[in-house]
Design a protein around this motif. Sequence first.
Motif, PDB file in Angstrom:
ATOM      1  N   LYS A 243       0.817  -1.299   0.107  1.00 50.14           N
ATOM      2  CA  LYS A 243      -0.026  -0.010  -0.022  1.00 50.14           C
ATOM      3  C   LYS A 243       0.838   1.142  -0.145  1.00 50.14           C
ATOM      4  O   LYS A 243       0.647   2.168  -0.667  1.00 50.14           O
ATOM      5  CB  LYS A 243      -0.984   0.068   1.266  1.00 50.14           C
ATOM      6  N   SER A 244       2.059   1.286   0.837  1.00 51.20           N
ATOM      7  CA  SER A 244       2.899   2.470   0.920  1.00 51.20           C
ATOM      8  C   SER A 244       3.358   2.677  -0.552  1.00 51.20           C
ATOM      9  O   SER A 244       3.575   3.800  -0.898  1.00 51.20           O
ATOM     10  CB  SER A 244       3.787   2.475   1.742  1.00 51.20           C
TER      11      SER A 244
ATOM     12  N   ALA B 261      -9.090  14.959  -7.533  1.00 51.36           N
ATOM     13  CA  ALA B 261     -10.092  15.073  -6.708  1.00 51.36           C
ATOM     14  C   ALA B 261     -11.186  13.813  -6.867  1.00 51.36           C
ATOM     15  O   ALA B 261     -11.707  13.162  -5.968  1.00 51.36           O
ATOM     16  CB  ALA B 261     -10.730  16.307  -6.521  1.00 51.36           C
ATOM     17  N   ALA B 262     -11.557  13.955  -8.277  1.00 49.85           N
ATOM     18  CA  ALA B 262     -12.286  12.889  -8.607  1.00 49.85           C
ATOM     19  C   ALA B 262     -11.979  11.277  -8.242  1.00 49.85           C
ATOM     20  O   ALA B 262     -12.653  10.440  -8.098  1.00 49.85           O
ATOM     21  CB  ALA B 262     -12.720  12.975 -10.143  1.00 49.85           C
ATOM     22  N   ALA B 263     -10.489  11.047  -8.684  1.00 49.46           N
ATOM     23  CA  ALA B 263      -9.793   9.875  -8.626  1.00 49.46           C
ATOM     24  C   ALA B 263      -9.978   9.473  -6.937  1.00 49.46           C
ATOM     25  O   ALA B 263     -10.227   8.161  -6.703  1.00 49.46           O
ATOM     26  CB  ALA B 263      -8.381   9.899  -9.091  1.00 49.46           C
ATOM     27  N   GLU B 264      -9.877  10.325  -6.160  1.00 51.76           N
ATOM     28  CA  GLU B 264      -9.805  10.101  -4.836  1.00 51.76           C
ATOM     29  C   GLU B 264     -11.248  10.049  -4.041  1.00 51.76           C
ATOM     30  O   GLU B 264     -11.361   9.909  -3.057  1.00 51.76           O
ATOM     31  CB  GLU B 264      -9.002  11.046  -4.035  1.00 51.76           C
ATOM     32  N   ALA B 265     -12.461  10.264  -4.933  1.00 52.29           N
ATOM     33  CA  ALA B 265     -13.646  10.381  -4.316  1.00 52.29           C
ATOM     34  C   ALA B 265     -14.429   8.980  -4.595  1.00 52.29           C
ATOM     35  O   ALA B 265     -14.282   8.345  -5.427  1.00 52.29           O
ATOM     36  CB  ALA B 265     -14.529  11.666  -4.754  1.00 52.29           C
TER      37      ALA B 265
ATOM     38  N   TYR C   9      -3.437   3.156 -11.593  1.00 55.71           N
ATOM     39  CA  TYR C   9      -2.698   2.803 -10.054  1.00 55.71           C
ATOM     40  C   TYR C   9      -3.330   3.993  -9.514  1.00 55.71           C
ATOM     41  O   TYR C   9      -3.170   4.186  -8.052  1.00 55.71           O
ATOM     42  CB  TYR C   9      -1.378   2.572 -10.038  1.00 55.71           C
ATOM     43  N   VAL C  10      -3.600   5.060  -9.979  1.00 57.93           N
ATOM     44  CA  VAL C  10      -4.321   6.177  -9.222  1.00 57.93           C
ATOM     45  C   VAL C  10      -5.754   6.108  -9.134  1.00 57.93           C
ATOM     46  O   VAL C  10      -6.354   6.944  -8.342  1.00 57.93           O
ATOM     47  CB  VAL C  10      -3.877   7.693  -9.957  1.00 57.93           C
ATOM     48  N   LEU C  11      -6.403   5.394  -9.814  1.00 55.88           N
ATOM     49  CA  LEU C  11      -7.928   5.162  -9.762  1.00 55.88           C
ATOM     50  C   LEU C  11      -8.537   3.900  -8.711  1.00 55.88           C
ATOM     51  O   LEU C  11      -9.337   4.025  -8.493  1.00 55.88           O
ATOM     52  CB  LEU C  11      -8.430   4.758 -11.173  1.00 55.88           C
TER      53      LEU C  11
ATOM     54  N   ARG D 185       1.418   6.792  -6.713  1.00 51.08           N
ATOM     55  CA  ARG D 185       0.194   7.958  -6.718  1.00 51.08           C
ATOM     56  C   ARG D 185       0.765   9.438  -6.410  1.00 51.08           C
ATOM     57  O   ARG D 185       0.331  10.328  -7.379  1.00 51.08           O
ATOM     58  CB  ARG D 185      -1.027   7.683  -6.082  1.00 51.08           C
ATOM     59  N   GLU D 186       1.425   9.702  -5.562  1.00 53.53           N
ATOM     60  CA  GLU D 186       2.065  10.879  -5.176  1.00 53.53           C
ATOM     61  C   GLU D 186       2.860  11.472  -6.210  1.00 53.53           C
ATOM     62  O   GLU D 186       2.722  12.639  -6.681  1.00 53.53           O
ATOM     63  CB  GLU D 186       2.503  10.954  -3.761  1.00 53.53           C
ATOM     64  N   GLU D 187       3.799  10.543  -6.750  1.00 51.27           N
ATOM     65  CA  GLU D 187       4.648  11.147  -7.682  1.00 51.27           C
ATOM     66  C   GLU D 187       3.840  11.255  -9.066  1.00 51.27           C
ATOM     67  O   GLU D 187       4.153  12.264  -9.590  1.00 51.27           O
ATOM     68  CB  GLU D 187       5.551   9.846  -8.168  1.00 51.27           C
TER      69      GLU D 187
END
Length: 114
Positions: free
Chosen positions: A32-33, A61-65, A102-104, A39-41
């Motif tokens: 997970k880390s 914002a949409a990807a994280e909601a 991987y960001v979704l 994702r952060e990169e």
Amino acid sequence: MGCAGSSQAKADGSAKKIRKPKPWKHPQPITKSQLLQMREEFWDTSPHYGGRKEIWDALQAAAEAELSLAQAIVDSAGVIIQNADLTVCYDERGAKYELPKYVLSEPTNLIRET
């Protein structure tokens, strides 16, 4: 007469609805880390891929909601969805935005940290 992505086209119900990405597998098992770091990169460098920063911010914002909120975010930002899982989108000016899976969502081979 507007282009296919114009607001007139959206008003007639032809806009795509967001859905969860299909299950996917990372080339090697990751924690997970490690996923969060990837994702952060991506989000830190996304404006360098072209397009407008405010659209990248809306996509993040949409990807994280949750799906319903994600739909409201992309609709209000004027994002045109090519793929319903948000992997390919456009802004109203025609700039393309590609999001890696991987960001979704999380991969099926996510492993626990030891």
